[in-house]
Design an enzyme around this catalytic site. Structure first.
Site, PDB file in Angstrom:
ATOM      1  N   ASN A  45      -6.335 -10.853  -6.096  1.00 41.96           N
ATOM      2  CA  ASN A  45      -5.828  -9.544  -5.682  1.00 41.96           C
ATOM      3  C   ASN A  45      -7.009  -8.692  -5.183  1.00 41.96           C
ATOM      4  O   ASN A  45      -8.132  -9.192  -5.064  1.00 41.96           O
ATOM      5  CB  ASN A  45      -5.129  -8.876  -6.882  1.00 41.96           C
ATOM      6  CG  ASN A  45      -3.959  -8.004  -6.420  1.00 41.96           C
ATOM      7  OD1 ASN A  45      -4.094  -7.255  -5.455  1.00 41.96           O
ATOM      8  ND2 ASN A  45      -2.843  -8.101  -7.097  1.00 41.96           N
ATOM      9  N   SER A  61      -2.843  -6.087 -10.111  1.00 40.71           N
ATOM     10  CA  SER A  61      -2.928  -4.871  -9.298  1.00 40.71           C
ATOM     11  C   SER A  61      -3.718  -3.821 -10.075  1.00 40.71           C
ATOM     12  O   SER A  61      -3.483  -3.614 -11.262  1.00 40.71           O
ATOM     13  CB  SER A  61      -1.533  -4.329  -9.002  1.00 40.71           C
ATOM     14  OG  SER A  61      -1.662  -3.004  -8.520  1.00 40.71           O
ATOM     15  N   LYS A 119      -1.291 -14.395 -10.417  1.00 37.43           N
ATOM     16  CA  LYS A 119      -2.238 -13.804  -9.465  1.00 37.43           C
ATOM     17  C   LYS A 119      -3.256 -12.976 -10.230  1.00 37.43           C
ATOM     18  O   LYS A 119      -2.897 -12.059 -10.971  1.00 37.43           O
ATOM     19  CB  LYS A 119      -1.490 -12.932  -8.448  1.00 37.43           C
ATOM     20  CG  LYS A 119      -2.405 -12.375  -7.359  1.00 37.43           C
ATOM     21  CD  LYS A 119      -1.608 -11.854  -6.192  1.00 37.43           C
ATOM     22  CE  LYS A 119      -2.487 -11.242  -5.133  1.00 37.43           C
ATOM     23  NZ  LYS A 119      -1.713 -10.738  -3.998  1.00 37.43           N
ATOM     24  N   PHE A 143       2.955  -0.202  -6.626  1.00 32.19           N
ATOM     25  CA  PHE A 143       4.252  -0.915  -6.650  1.00 32.19           C
ATOM     26  C   PHE A 143       5.411  -0.042  -6.168  1.00 32.19           C
ATOM     27  O   PHE A 143       6.451   0.068  -6.839  1.00 32.19           O
ATOM     28  CB  PHE A 143       4.575  -1.452  -8.057  1.00 32.19           C
ATOM     29  CG  PHE A 143       3.674  -2.536  -8.559  1.00 32.19           C
ATOM     30  CD1 PHE A 143       2.833  -3.237  -7.709  1.00 32.19           C
ATOM     31  CD2 PHE A 143       3.680  -2.880  -9.910  1.00 32.19           C
ATOM     32  CE1 PHE A 143       2.007  -4.247  -8.194  1.00 32.19           C
ATOM     33  CE2 PHE A 143       2.867  -3.890 -10.402  1.00 32.19           C
ATOM     34  CZ  PHE A 143       2.024  -4.567  -9.539  1.00 32.19           C
ATOM     35  N   ASN A 192      -3.524  -0.709  -9.562  1.00 35.21           N
ATOM     36  CA  ASN A 192      -2.878   0.594  -9.382  1.00 35.21           C
ATOM     37  C   ASN A 192      -1.755   0.895 -10.365  1.00 35.21           C
ATOM     38  O   ASN A 192      -1.043   1.875 -10.218  1.00 35.21           O
ATOM     39  CB  ASN A 192      -2.356   0.714  -7.942  1.00 35.21           C
ATOM     40  CG  ASN A 192      -3.478   0.496  -6.940  1.00 35.21           C
ATOM     41  OD1 ASN A 192      -4.553   1.072  -7.093  1.00 35.21           O
ATOM     42  ND2 ASN A 192      -3.253  -0.354  -5.953  1.00 35.21           N
ATOM     43  N   THR A 193      -1.569   0.016 -11.358  1.00 34.49           N
ATOM     44  CA  THR A 193      -0.617   0.294 -12.437  1.00 34.49           C
ATOM     45  C   THR A 193      -1.433   0.288 -13.720  1.00 34.49           C
ATOM     46  O   THR A 193      -2.047  -0.729 -14.066  1.00 34.49           O
ATOM     47  CB  THR A 193       0.493  -0.785 -12.478  1.00 34.49           C
ATOM     48  OG1 THR A 193       1.227  -0.729 -11.264  1.00 34.49           O
ATOM     49  CG2 THR A 193       1.444  -0.577 -13.661  1.00 34.49           C
ATOM     50  N   ASN A 222      -5.953   0.415  -1.005  1.00 30.47           N
ATOM     51  CA  ASN A 222      -4.616   0.943  -1.296  1.00 30.47           C
ATOM     52  C   ASN A 222      -4.489   1.259  -2.771  1.00 30.47           C
ATOM     53  O   ASN A 222      -5.081   0.601  -3.619  1.00 30.47           O
ATOM     54  CB  ASN A 222      -3.532  -0.049  -0.821  1.00 30.47           C
ATOM     55  CG  ASN A 222      -3.109  -1.020  -1.904  1.00 30.47           C
ATOM     56  OD1 ASN A 222      -2.262  -0.707  -2.746  1.00 30.47           O
ATOM     57  ND2 ASN A 222      -3.724  -2.200  -1.894  1.00 30.47           N
TER      58      ASN A 222
HETATM   59  C1  LIG Z   1      -1.471  -2.278   1.524  1.00 29.03           C
HETATM   60  C2  LIG Z   1      -1.547  -3.415   0.550  1.00 29.03           C
HETATM   61  C3  LIG Z   1      -0.560  -3.571  -0.413  1.00 29.03           C
HETATM   62  C4  LIG Z   1      -0.626  -4.633  -1.325  1.00 29.03           C
HETATM   63  N1  LIG Z   1       0.377  -4.789  -2.243  1.00 29.03           N
HETATM   64  C5  LIG Z   1       0.345  -5.854  -3.087  1.00 29.03           C
HETATM   65  C6  LIG Z   1       1.411  -6.092  -3.987  1.00 29.03           C
HETATM   66  O1  LIG Z   1       2.404  -5.369  -4.027  1.00 29.03           O
HETATM   67  N2  LIG Z   1       1.303  -7.164  -4.815  1.00 29.03           N
HETATM   68  C7  LIG Z   1       0.240  -8.032  -4.794  1.00 29.03           C
HETATM   69  O2  LIG Z   1       0.217  -8.991  -5.559  1.00 29.03           O
HETATM   70  N3  LIG Z   1      -0.766  -7.839  -3.917  1.00 29.03           N
HETATM   71  C8  LIG Z   1      -0.733  -6.793  -3.073  1.00 29.03           C
HETATM   72  N4  LIG Z   1      -1.751  -6.607  -2.178  1.00 29.03           N
HETATM   73  C9  LIG Z   1      -2.916  -7.532  -2.216  1.00 29.03           C
HETATM   74  C10 LIG Z   1      -2.767  -8.681  -1.189  1.00 29.03           C
HETATM   75  O3  LIG Z   1      -1.670  -9.488  -1.476  1.00 29.03           O
HETATM   76  C11 LIG Z   1      -4.040  -9.547  -1.185  1.00 29.03           C
HETATM   77  O4  LIG Z   1      -4.188 -10.146  -2.453  1.00 29.03           O
HETATM   78  C12 LIG Z   1      -5.294  -8.735  -0.878  1.00 29.03           C
HETATM   79  O5  LIG Z   1      -5.032  -7.760   0.099  1.00 29.03           O
HETATM   80  C13 LIG Z   1      -6.437  -9.625  -0.381  1.00 29.03           C
HETATM   81  O6  LIG Z   1      -6.105 -10.249   0.831  1.00 29.03           O
HETATM   82  P1  LIG Z   1      -6.617  -9.681   2.271  1.00 29.03           P
HETATM   83  O7  LIG Z   1      -8.093  -9.448   2.130  1.00 29.03           O
HETATM   84  O8  LIG Z   1      -6.254 -10.748   3.244  1.00 29.03           O
HETATM   85  O9  LIG Z   1      -5.881  -8.415   2.506  1.00 29.03           O
HETATM   86  C14 LIG Z   1      -1.703  -5.543  -1.267  1.00 29.03           C
HETATM   87  C15 LIG Z   1      -2.678  -5.385  -0.279  1.00 29.03           C
HETATM   88  C16 LIG Z   1      -2.624  -4.351   0.622  1.00 29.03           C
HETATM   89  C17 LIG Z   1      -3.680  -4.215   1.683  1.00 29.03           C
END
Ligand SMILES: Cc1cc2nc3c(=O)[nH]c(=O)nc-3n(C[C@H](O)[C@H](O)[C@H](O)COP(=O)(O)O)c2cc1C
Length: 346
Positions: A236, A169, A207, A110, A171-172, A106
């Site tokens: 993350n 993140s 995080k 934000f 993406n910022t 992704n």
């Molecule tokens: C579509 C998507 C959006 C995410 N948005 C955020 C976010 O806004 N803030 C954040 O701290 N992590 C965000 N994450 C990261 C997740 O919280 C997590 O740290 C990461 O996906 C690893 O866990 P997983 O392998 O179980 O998905 C996002 C992940 C995905 C897939």
């Protein structure tokens, strides 16, 4: 039944599928009964968790469905990332699903409706005793990122059970620079000054991203200890593509999550637990898709575990399944409760 629903929803592009899922969770009563067991209950940072499995940030960015998420079995829910002002995020398409690898990329950036809307939603929280974390981040066009975090900590402090400072993140632009020693110290000390003004001080988590050097993680450990930060969320998404052979995954820009993230996030979790030995709380995230994966993170030192990607591939019944498997795994190892298993694999 919910596997069928997941397959139907998956016919849509990932972002539309996500929006449909949010609507269903918000408006349709869930057919699932939450599985609970005494061996899964723990007390961490003065909060009681009915299960160590939590919803990771990014799923419920605007705090709209935390109630339903608790009902499907999560022991805690982290909402956000929320920014001071509403923002659209990056241009679409910005979420990519790779079912065979159980992976997601992704670059949402934000996208959220801003803190004022978020707080109105959290205020609707009634009879909700599942710990609610609030994950905060700065606006993309902010003049000063640290001011954004300070403002957000001030605003969310009293309605959150814990606060997560998201500096990871990908993406910022420039966000991850806050993980550098000097920038991070400035940020943490600014946050601490806000928290100190509060009567009942809430736990603060940071995080982190999984793409730094060991030295950089050790700097973070020193700082969180110095400033009494409650703990770290590890981790993350990754911008690395080492564990993936697929050209499509290699070439798509954004944060990679799901199965290919498991080994790198586990390595950092283990390294940091070896260093901190329970002095701070570690929350393990990345690639959890069954009870074994979750238990592995617990044995590597995670007091709590979060997941996101696997839920989109397996559907809401996954959470009960993980909780049931965890009960068996804990018993098999001769522990009475999940707390006894934390760090037992080190
Ligand atoms: C579509 C998507 C959006 C995410 N948005 C955020 C976010 O806004 N803030 C954040 O701290 N992590 C965000 N994450 C990261 C997740 O919280 C997590 O740290 C990461 O996906 C690893 O866990 P997983 O392998 O179980 O998905 C996002 C992940 C995905 C897939």
């Amino acid at each position: 039944m919910d596997r069928i629903l997941v397959n139907v929803i998956r016919q849509f592009n990932p972002e539309t599928a996500h929006n449909i899922t949010l609507k269903l969770l918000k408006h349709i009563p869930l057919p699932l009964t939450k599985f609970e067991d005494a061996s899964l209950v723990s007390n961490i940072n003065d909060l009681t968790f009915s299960s160590p499995i939590g919803m990771a940030a990014g799923f419920d960015k605007n705090a709209e469905v935390f109630n339903s998420l608790s009902k499907i079995g999560f022991g805690f829910v982290e909402c956000g990332t929320v920014t001071p002002k509403p923002q659209y995020g990056n241009p679409k398409p910005r979420v990519f699903r790779y079912s065979e690898e159980e992976a997601i990329i992704n670059r949402l950036g934000f996208n959220n409706k801003g803190i004022d809307n978020f707080i109105i939603n959290v205020a609707k929280r009634k009879f909700f005793n599942t710990p609610l974390g609030i994950n905060i981040g700065p606006n993309k066009n902010s003049i000063n990122f640290i001011d954004d975090y300070s403002l957000l900590v001030d605003k969310v402090h009293d309605c959150a059970d814990y606060i997560t400072i998201n500096i990871s993140s990908p993406n910022t632009e420039n966000l991850r620079k806050l993980q550098n020693k000097f920038e991070l110290e400035e940020l943490i000390s600014a946050i601490n000054s806000v928290v100190k003004t509060k009567v009942l001080q809430k736990p603060i988590f940071i995080k982190i991203n999984p793409d730094e050097t060991v030295e950089s993680y050790m700097d973070i450990v020193d700082l969180i200890t110095k400033y009494s930060i409650s703990g770290l969320i590890i981790s993350n998404t990754t911008i690395k593509r080492e564990d993936s052979q697929r050209a499509t995954i290699k070439n798509e820009i954004g944060g990679l999550s799901g199965r290919p993230l498991a080994s790198s996030s586990n390595k950092i979790l283990e390294r940091i637990y070896r260093e901190t030995k329970g002095a701070v709380t570690l929350i393990g995230v990345g690639g959890v898709s069954n009870g074994k994966d979750a238990y592995q993170k617990i044995k590597l030192g995670a007091s709590l575990v979060q997941l996101y990607s696997a839920l989109t591939f397996k559907g809401p019944s996954l959470v009960n399944e993980i909780n049931k498997d965890l009960v068996k795994l804990i018993k098999q190892d001769g522990f009475k409760s999940v707390s006894e298993a934390i760090g037992s694999g080190i």
